[in-house]
Design a protein around this motif. Sequence first.
Motif, PDB file in Angstrom:
ATOM      1  N   MET A   1       0.841  -1.188   0.000  1.00 39.14           N
ATOM      2  CA  MET A   1       0.000   0.000   0.000  1.00 39.14           C
ATOM      3  C   MET A   1       0.886   1.252   0.000  1.00 39.14           C
ATOM      4  SD  MET A   1      -2.957   1.109   2.668  1.00 39.14           S
ATOM      5  CE  MET A   1      -2.543   2.578   3.546  1.00 39.14           C
ATOM      6  N   VAL A   2       0.487   2.226  -0.763  1.00 40.69           N
ATOM      7  CA  VAL A   2       1.204   3.497  -0.847  1.00 40.69           C
ATOM      8  C   VAL A   2       0.881   4.336   0.389  1.00 40.69           C
ATOM      9  CG1 VAL A   2       1.373   5.642  -2.159  1.00 40.69           C
ATOM     10  CG2 VAL A   2       1.212   3.469  -3.352  1.00 40.69           C
ATOM     11  N   THR A   3       1.884   5.035   0.893  1.00 44.54           N
ATOM     12  CA  THR A   3       1.698   5.904   2.058  1.00 44.54           C
ATOM     13  C   THR A   3       1.990   7.350   1.684  1.00 44.54           C
ATOM     14  OG1 THR A   3       3.997   5.772   2.785  1.00 44.54           O
ATOM     15  CG2 THR A   3       2.491   4.035   3.583  1.00 44.54           C
ATOM     16  N   VAL A   4       1.622   8.247   2.585  1.00 46.69           N
ATOM     17  CA  VAL A   4       1.938   9.664   2.398  1.00 46.69           C
ATOM     18  C   VAL A   4       3.444   9.845   2.285  1.00 46.69           C
ATOM     19  CG1 VAL A   4       1.846  11.948   3.456  1.00 46.69           C
ATOM     20  CG2 VAL A   4      -0.153  10.473   3.531  1.00 46.69           C
ATOM     21  N   ASP A   5       4.206   9.101   3.049  1.00 43.93           N
ATOM     22  CA  ASP A   5       5.668   9.221   2.988  1.00 43.93           C
ATOM     23  C   ASP A   5       6.211   8.815   1.615  1.00 43.93           C
ATOM     24  OD1 ASP A   5       6.109  10.307   5.511  1.00 43.93           O
ATOM     25  OD2 ASP A   5       6.217   8.329   6.451  1.00 43.93           O
ATOM     26  N   THR A  43      -6.274   7.900   3.592  1.00 43.63           N
ATOM     27  CA  THR A  43      -6.630   6.722   2.803  1.00 43.63           C
ATOM     28  C   THR A  43      -6.899   7.085   1.348  1.00 43.63           C
ATOM     29  OG1 THR A  43      -8.979   6.923   3.348  1.00 43.63           O
ATOM     30  CG2 THR A  43      -7.613   5.504   4.782  1.00 43.63           C
ATOM     31  N   LEU A  44      -7.183   8.358   1.089  1.00 46.87           N
ATOM     32  CA  LEU A  44      -7.465   8.838  -0.259  1.00 46.87           C
ATOM     33  C   LEU A  44      -6.454   9.899  -0.652  1.00 46.87           C
ATOM     34  CD1 LEU A  44     -11.338   9.402  -0.070  1.00 46.87           C
ATOM     35  CD2 LEU A  44     -10.152   7.430  -1.052  1.00 46.87           C
ATOM     36  N   MET A  45      -6.080   9.884  -1.924  1.00 46.60           N
ATOM     37  CA  MET A  45      -5.216  10.921  -2.461  1.00 46.60           C
ATOM     38  C   MET A  45      -5.957  11.578  -3.621  1.00 46.60           C
ATOM     39  SD  MET A  45      -1.391  10.640  -4.177  1.00 46.60           S
ATOM     40  CE  MET A  45      -1.916   9.933  -5.757  1.00 46.60           C
ATOM     41  N   GLY A  46      -6.198  12.865  -3.498  1.00 43.89           N
ATOM     42  CA  GLY A  46      -6.753  13.627  -4.602  1.00 43.89           C
ATOM     43  C   GLY A  46      -5.598  14.139  -5.440  1.00 43.89           C
ATOM     44  N   PHE A  47      -5.825  14.248  -6.746  1.00 48.94           N
ATOM     45  CA  PHE A  47      -4.747  14.711  -7.619  1.00 48.94           C
ATOM     46  C   PHE A  47      -5.328  15.402  -8.843  1.00 48.94           C
ATOM     47  CE2 PHE A  47      -5.816  10.383  -8.636  1.00 48.94           C
ATOM     48  CZ  PHE A  47      -5.824  10.314 -10.025  1.00 48.94           C
ATOM     49  N   GLY A  48      -4.542  16.295  -9.404  1.00 49.96           N
ATOM     50  CA  GLY A  48      -4.951  16.995 -10.603  1.00 49.96           C
ATOM     51  C   GLY A  48      -5.133  16.021 -11.755  1.00 49.96           C
ATOM     52  N   PHE A  49      -6.244  16.206 -12.478  1.00 48.51           N
ATOM     53  CA  PHE A  49      -6.561  15.314 -13.590  1.00 48.51           C
ATOM     54  C   PHE A  49      -7.548  16.045 -14.490  1.00 48.51           C
ATOM     55  CE2 PHE A  49      -8.477  11.651 -15.707  1.00 48.51           C
ATOM     56  CZ  PHE A  49      -7.355  10.864 -15.951  1.00 48.51           C
ATOM     57  N   PRO A  50      -7.405  15.920 -15.801  1.00 48.46           N
ATOM     58  CA  PRO A  50      -8.298  16.645 -16.710  1.00 48.46           C
ATOM     59  C   PRO A  50      -9.778  16.298 -16.490  1.00 48.46           C
ATOM     60  CG  PRO A  50      -6.446  15.705 -17.912  1.00 48.46           C
ATOM     61  CD  PRO A  50      -6.397  15.145 -16.523  1.00 48.46           C
ATOM     62  N   LYS A  51     -10.608  17.325 -16.355  1.00 47.22           N
ATOM     63  CA  LYS A  51     -12.048  17.126 -16.139  1.00 47.22           C
ATOM     64  C   LYS A  51     -12.678  16.247 -17.205  1.00 47.22           C
ATOM     65  CE  LYS A  51     -12.993  21.709 -14.488  1.00 47.22           C
ATOM     66  NZ  LYS A  51     -13.851  22.872 -14.651  1.00 47.22           N
ATOM     67  N   GLU A  52     -12.303  16.495 -18.453  1.00 47.15           N
ATOM     68  CA  GLU A  52     -12.946  15.783 -19.554  1.00 47.15           C
ATOM     69  C   GLU A  52     -12.604  14.299 -19.597  1.00 47.15           C
ATOM     70  OE1 GLU A  52      -9.198  17.821 -20.770  1.00 47.15           O
ATOM     71  OE2 GLU A  52     -11.070  18.597 -19.952  1.00 47.15           O
ATOM     72  N   GLU A  79      -9.924  11.417  -7.269  1.00 43.71           N
ATOM     73  CA  GLU A  79      -9.329  10.810  -6.079  1.00 43.71           C
ATOM     74  C   GLU A  79      -9.055   9.328  -6.330  1.00 43.71           C
ATOM     75  OE1 GLU A  79     -11.977  11.680  -2.828  1.00 43.71           O
ATOM     76  OE2 GLU A  79     -11.285  13.757  -2.752  1.00 43.71           O
ATOM     77  N   VAL A  80      -8.083   8.818  -5.587  1.00 39.23           N
ATOM     78  CA  VAL A  80      -7.715   7.407  -5.683  1.00 39.23           C
ATOM     79  C   VAL A  80      -7.579   6.841  -4.271  1.00 39.23           C
ATOM     80  CG1 VAL A  80      -5.209   7.853  -5.793  1.00 39.23           C
ATOM     81  CG2 VAL A  80      -6.148   5.752  -6.788  1.00 39.23           C
ATOM     82  N   ARG A  81      -7.967   5.584  -4.128  1.00 37.04           N
ATOM     83  CA  ARG A  81      -7.781   4.882  -2.853  1.00 37.04           C
ATOM     84  C   ARG A  81      -6.327   4.408  -2.798  1.00 37.04           C
ATOM     85  NH1 ARG A  81     -12.853   3.791  -4.761  1.00 37.04           N
ATOM     86  NH2 ARG A  81     -14.540   4.143  -3.282  1.00 37.04           N
ATOM     87  N   LEU A  82      -5.586   4.851  -1.809  1.00 39.41           N
ATOM     88  CA  LEU A  82      -4.160   4.505  -1.727  1.00 39.41           C
ATOM     89  C   LEU A  82      -3.927   2.999  -1.617  1.00 39.41           C
ATOM     90  CD1 LEU A  82      -2.767   7.377   0.498  1.00 39.41           C
ATOM     91  CD2 LEU A  82      -2.427   7.033  -1.946  1.00 39.41           C
TER      92      LEU A  82
END
Length: 113
Positions: A1-5, A43-52, A79-82
Amino acid sequence: MVTVDDVRQFARTLPRTSEHLIRDRIKFRVGKIVYVAFSRDETLMGFGFPKEERAALVAAEPAKFLLPRESDLRFNWVEVRLAAIDVAEMRELVLEAWRMCVPKKVRLEQQST
């Protein structure tokens, strides 16, 4: 699992990135533009992603990706589940989000390294 670190370690390698704690949430930005942010429980990471493109992304893998809350739909954001991604995929998502908010010259310099 990916962490904030894991994200922190990678994001720090990207030019012009700064880390901030805003309302108990860790965020990474370039200037004033946030390109990655975590939920309070990390537990979730939001990230920039094209709206379309985000509806297709979420529809293709709904167990992994989700739309942001309704008030954030106006932004280029998803958003993505880490727990659902590995480090390689995290790096790809973070890098693409970063590329959306840096000047073209900085993007091109990063590609050549």
